[in-house]
Motif scaffolding. Structure first.
Motif, PDB file in Angstrom:
ATOM      1  N   PHE A  40      16.933 -65.341   8.201  1.00 57.18           N
ATOM      2  CA  PHE A  40      15.757 -64.668   7.647  1.00 57.18           C
ATOM      3  C   PHE A  40      15.949 -64.391   6.153  1.00 57.18           C
ATOM      4  CE2 PHE A  40      13.490 -60.769   6.516  1.00 57.18           C
ATOM      5  CZ  PHE A  40      12.194 -61.065   6.921  1.00 57.18           C
ATOM      6  N   GLY A  44      14.231 -66.355   3.161  1.00 56.02           N
ATOM      7  CA  GLY A  44      13.414 -65.482   2.307  1.00 56.02           C
ATOM      8  C   GLY A  44      13.703 -65.682   0.833  1.00 56.02           C
ATOM      9  N   LEU A  87       8.026 -65.075   6.993  1.00 54.86           N
ATOM     10  CA  LEU A  87       9.433 -65.466   7.051  1.00 54.86           C
ATOM     11  C   LEU A  87      10.035 -65.164   8.426  1.00 54.86           C
ATOM     12  CD1 LEU A  87      10.392 -64.365   3.467  1.00 54.86           C
ATOM     13  CD2 LEU A  87      10.245 -66.715   4.328  1.00 54.86           C
ATOM     14  N   GLY A  88       9.542 -64.127   9.084  1.00 56.91           N
ATOM     15  CA  GLY A  88       9.958 -63.871  10.464  1.00 56.91           C
ATOM     16  C   GLY A  88       9.550 -65.024  11.375  1.00 56.91           C
ATOM     17  N   THR A  91      11.639 -68.125  10.573  1.00 51.63           N
ATOM     18  CA  THR A  91      12.977 -67.983  11.139  1.00 51.63           C
ATOM     19  C   THR A  91      12.954 -68.160  12.655  1.00 51.63           C
ATOM     20  OG1 THR A  91      13.586 -66.472   9.353  1.00 51.63           O
ATOM     21  CG2 THR A  91      14.990 -66.452  11.315  1.00 51.63           C
TER      22      THR A  91
END
Length: 166
Positions: A40, A44, A87-88, A91
């Motif tokens: 993550f 990021g 981004l979560g 990931t």
């Protein structure tokens, strides 16, 4: 020594085994969390660097000339929330399965697909519902989202697999 809990008798040995099992489980849980947090953070950093460079370029050349009259003041909190959610998802849906499969091809293609779906959702909704929204901005932004998602995920995969795994 024997303890009574809810009329169940627990020996010292049972208690010790329970504590050790709990500690081992907590350690496993912590490793699972860290196995998510590392990708993550890496994705990021990569995504933000690429996206900030893009936004500085595209704002003057693409967004301002085409939809500048629709743009308001920049709001930091919604931007931060977007990046955390996006981004979560990158990931969870792209990097974690790609690392598990050890497949850069999976990461490259699923990153592109996630970018295509997410950026298309935003841009096509705007095109359908906001008077004056630009088809050119929609097209360029969807291409950018597809590209930056795939590239960020792929570079993150390479960083993790080449430099961070033992």
């Amino acid at each position: 020594m024997v303890w009574a809990i809810n009329n169940d008798y627990i020996t010292e040995k049972d208690w010790y085994l329970w504590v050790c099992t709990s500690v081992k489980q907590k350690a496993k849980d912590w490793r699972k969390i860290m196995n998510f947090i590392k990708p993550f953070i890496i994705s990021g950093v990569i995504f933000l660097i690429l996206d900030i460079c893009w936004l500085f370029f595209a704002n003057k050349k693409i967004y301002q000339p085409n939809i500048g009259n629709l743009m308001g003041d920049f709001k930091v909190i919604p931007a931060i929330i977007f990046y955390i959610i996006y981004l979560g998802a990158l990931t969870f849906f792209v990097l974690m399965p790609g690392l598990e499969k050890n497949s850069i091809t999976y990461v490259l293609l699923s990153g592109a697909l996630l970018g295509l779906v997410c950026y298309s959702t935003y841009d096509l909704t705007n095109l359908a519902s906001i008077k004056g929204w630009s088809l050119m901005v929609t097209t360029i932004d969807i291409i950018w989202g597809t590209f930056v998602s795939s590239l960020s995920a792929s570079l993150s995969f390479l960083v993790i697999t080449k430099f961070m795994e033992g």
